[in-house]
Design an enzyme around this catalytic site. Structure first.
Site, mmCIF file in Angstrom:
data_model
loop_
_atom_site.group_PDB
_atom_site.id
_atom_site.type_symbol
_atom_site.label_atom_id
_atom_site.label_comp_id
_atom_site.label_asym_id
_atom_site.label_seq_id
_atom_site.Cartn_x
_atom_site.Cartn_y
_atom_site.Cartn_z
ATOM 1 N N GLY A 241 0.831 -1.197 0.000
ATOM 2 C CA GLY A 241 0.000 0.000 0.000
ATOM 3 C C GLY A 241 0.863 1.244 0.000
ATOM 4 N N SER A 274 1.841 -2.577 4.292
ATOM 5 C CA SER A 274 1.936 -1.124 4.169
ATOM 6 C C SER A 274 3.353 -0.720 3.788
ATOM 7 C CB SER A 274 1.575 -0.444 5.490
ATOM 8 O OG SER A 274 2.653 -0.505 6.414
ATOM 9 N N ASP A 275 3.461 0.385 3.051
ATOM 10 C CA ASP A 275 4.772 1.004 2.951
ATOM 11 C C ASP A 275 5.153 1.454 4.359
ATOM 12 O OD1 ASP A 275 7.125 2.032 1.914
ATOM 13 O OD2 ASP A 275 6.143 3.050 0.252
ATOM 14 N N TRP A 276 6.421 1.694 4.573
ATOM 15 C CA TRP A 276 6.916 1.931 5.927
ATOM 16 C C TRP A 276 6.357 3.238 6.490
ATOM 17 C CZ3 TRP A 276 7.809 -2.374 4.070
ATOM 18 C CH2 TRP A 276 8.567 -3.358 4.691
ATOM 19 N N ALA A 278 3.151 4.034 6.536
ATOM 20 C CA ALA A 278 2.064 4.528 5.685
ATOM 21 C C ALA A 278 0.689 4.288 6.290
ATOM 22 C CB ALA A 278 2.136 3.872 4.305
#
Length: 745
Positions: A241, A274-276, A278
């Protein structure tokens, strides 16, 4: 499969279509089996239900959030391991500390540095994409990884994008055609890909806050096709994401994108990571469809939204434990499917930093090099006739495996152009090297990961007079001068879009000075994104474009210069004459503010240039060869088709020069008098053919009629419009050699 025709068409379901020579047809069953994707299996559901049924609430929730920088928390007592992840767009990232971005300091985490996405996509070759995926997948397994955080393939919407070098192309068809074999190759090694960044993540400026607005047709036709095919055809096991918002909701808490499209429409059974950092909520993000929250915590990994706050939400009744179970089971399903659980004894073992993998990197790089200009036939160099050569420019010795904010690769093996020239030129050739320019620059303010604004860089554009003098002296006393210029991965970087197209570090003046000193000057760019090279192109007769091209980049570019490899790379994006010609800038819709409306709609990249009749400096799909090709006898197997049929297009490709070479036949479709807005032309097929000097090969492209559909937002359906379609066949978006027309009933 040597000396073959490398074929590609819109019929790509299992990555490759039939590959033909004039007198030989490859075994289609063999090809399909080689590239066949493996769907996520449900066979372990009973075991998964049993295991989750034995877990405490805290153990379940431990699966759903980061417990170190690149793992979640396993459940040792039940035999559930951590999910081990690694960055991987350029190669498997070095091991970092569990609690910070600091390197772990290991001595066994060296890896192969592979070409960046720009290089891979410039091959226009799905076989190279599969090679890339298979090779990097083997390296990920050798490092005991379960998930490779790659590939990254967001559409290149602006030439200034900080990750243009890493993302693939400006075209959804080319993107999806390359992504599927990549995904398949990785996952055949019992490693899950994590396709990213889902979705509409097309800039670094304000990427953590910007709310992207676009119409539904644009979303479906431009920004989602590669994600769709990666999941539906490539069977990707995980999705990342993105940071940005889309239509008001962050993408990690966006039910339309994560549930309605991803799972309900596309049938995705994998894990959304998730992206870090995010994720911005607990209940909303979890219930929207994010499964695993990753990031760098302010104090503790227990502070993640999916950690202690989720435990609290369940105990207070705002989130059900059944909801938690659903996400925990998805994590276990991934672990079983990559054989980290269950059939562990049959899991792939992998290999890393091997000669075979360096050869893979070389093969990709050597097919990616683009010959932009060769008007005086300075190339290829006749090494046997040379007595001296000037090698000028920092990029002759610069290494690109590391740099910037993007994930790099810790490698022992990176060949620079100067290394390769010393090894490949006859010992009798004198090499006169001069650095030429410094690559220092200063952002106006500190760039912080995850807190991104556009940075106007105060580049050091004033050249050092002594360095220029040294370069001019080297050029004057040499038979030929080769300039290695461009950028690097500090200048083109995640976390900052470029402010302009200006070629940095004063290089334009240096190039002019060297050219004045030696008319036989060859300009080689090492860069991943377009620059303003109008003057360079006007003043120089030999221009080559390389990329951040991996461990064997130097050998690949030098083999092209020496003629050991005939260049066959094609630009995967449009190089504009000026930034105002590019659609996001022509419409004043980049970089936006709190919101950004994609005002250009479906007219991204060459679609805009061709529809608006704007002449680029170099068009999408452009690239020259050391030989010449003619196209003739284009025809279709029929004149009329219905929606469920497939169109077969054939034409003859004749090599009219003196060198064997590969050409990319590109098929662009258009329809007249459409009832909806259409681009002047759209890429719908291509095939890369090897043709020996003086001979002819028959190229075959297959195009399902459904590939001609547009998305009708009113009916929420893909619609094939009846009418007459023209197929332009050429070797770039602006160079049509043959045309055929068909009627769709």
């Amino acid at each position: 499969m040597k000396n073959k025709m490398l074929c590609l068409s819109a019929a790509l379901v299992l990555v490759m279509v039939s590959c033909k020579k004039e007198t030989e047809t490859a075994d289609a069953g063999e090809v399909a089996a080689t590239y066949e994707a493996t769907p996520i299996s449900d066979e372990y559901d009973a075991q998964i239900d049993s295991i989750v049924g034995q877990m405490t609430l805290e153990e379940k929730i431990g699966l759903l959030h980061g417990y170190s920088m690149f793992t979640n928390k396993g459940v040792e007592r039940l035999g559930v391991p951590e999910v081990h992840m690694a960055d991987g767009p350029l190669g498997v990232r070095e091991e970092i500390s569990r609690n910070s971005w600091a390197p772990a300091g290991n001595t066994d985490d060296f890896a192969t540095y592979y070409p960046a996405g720009g290089g891979l996509s410039a091959t226009w070759n799905p076989e190279m994409a599969y090679t890339f995926g298979k090779s990097i997948g083997e390296e990920a397994r050798a490092r005991d990884k379960d998930v490779l955080l790659a590939p990254a393939f967001n559409i290149i919407r602006t030439p200034l994008g900080g990750r243009t070098y890493e993302y693939m192309t400006e075209d959804p068809f080319l993107n999806k055609t390359l992504v599927v074999p990549y995904v398949t190759g990785v996952q055949q090694n019992d490693v899950a890909v994590c396709v990213k960044h889902y979705a509409a993540n097309n800039q670094e400026t304000n990427r953590g806050t910007v709310d992207v607005q676009m119409d539904e047709r644009t979303l479906r036709e431009i920004y989602l096709p590669a994600f769709h095919d990666a999941i539906v055809k490539g069977q990707a096991y995980s999705v990342m994401g993105a940071y940005n918002k889309f239509r008001g909701d962050y993408l990690c808490e966006n039910p339309y994108m994560l549930q309605s499209i991803l799972r309900d429409e596309w049938g995705f059974k994998g894990v959304v990571i998730s992206d870090w950092a995010a994720v911005h909520s607990t209940k909303k993000a979890l219930e929207a469809g994010t499964d695993l929250e990753m990031g760098t915590p302010a104090a503790s990994f227990d502070d993640h939204f999916f950690a202690n706050p989720l435990i609290k939400a369940v105990k207070e009744g705002s989130v059900t434990e059944t909801e938690v179970d659903k996400h925990a089971k998805r994590i276990l399903k991934l672990l079983y499917n990559v054989k980290a659980m269950g059939k562990k004894d049959s899991r792939a073992k992998g290999s890393i930093a091997t000669e075979a993998h360096y050869k893979d990197a070389y093969n990709i790089a050597s097919e990616s090099v683009v010959l932009l200009k060769n008007s005086e036939n300075l190339l290829p160099l006749n090494a046997s006739a040379l007595k001296s050569v000037a090698i000028i420019g920092a990029n002759a010795t610069q290494k690109h495996a590391q740099g910037g904010f993007g994930a790099g690769v810790k490698t022992k093996h990176e060949v620079t152009p100067l290394d390769a020239l010393k090894a490949k030129l006859p010992k009798s050739v004198a090499i006169n090297y001069a650095e030429g320019y410094k690559t220092l620059f200063k952002p106006k303010k500190e760039m912080k990961f995850g807190d991104v604004t556009q940075e106007a860089k105060e580049t050091v554009n004033e050249l050092d007079s002594k360095m220029v003098a040294d370069a001019v002296a080297a050029a004057k006393k040499s038979d030929v001068a080769i300039l290695f210029v461009g950028a690097n991965r500090d200048y083109e970087t995640e976390a900052s879009d470029r402010a302009d197209l200006i070629l940095p570090f004063g290089q334009e003046k240096l190039i002019a000075a060297v050219k004045a000193a030696n008319p036989k000057t060859i300009v080689v760019f090492i860069a991943g994104a377009p620059y303003d090279i109008n003057n360079v192109a006007a003043q120089n007769s030999a221009i080559v474009w390389g990329w951040y091209n991996g461990s064997e980049a130097g050998n690949a570019i030098v083999d092209v210069l020496l003629g050991n490899v005939n260049p066959s790379g094609k630009l995967p994006w449009t190089m504009p004459k000026k930034i105002q010609d590019s659609p996001a800038h022509a419409t004043n819709s980049f970089p936006g503010g709190a919101t950004e409306e994609y005002k250009e709609g479906i007219l991204v990249g060459y679609r805009w240039f061709d529809t608006k009749n704007i002449v680029p400096l170099y068009p999408f799909g452009y690239g020259l060869s050391y030989t010449t090709f003619e196209f003739a006898n284009a025809k279709t197997d029929k004149k009329e088709y219905t929606e469920n049929e497939t169109i077969t297009v054939t034409l003859d490709v004749k090599n009219t020069g003196k060198a064997d070479g590969k050409e990319v036949v590109q098929l662009y479709s258009s329809i007249g008098n459409s009832k909806v807005e259409r681009a002047a032309k759209e890429l719908k097929g291509f095939t890369k053919v090897m043709v020996k000097a003086g001979s002819t090969q028959k190229a075959t492209l297959t195009l399902p009629v459904k590939e001609l559909a547009y998305y009708d937002a009113a009916s929420k359906k893909w619609t094939v419009e009846p009418g007459t379609y023209t197929f332009k066949l050429g070797n770039s978006s602006r160079d049509s050699k043959q045309e055929v027309t068909v009627t769709i009933k």
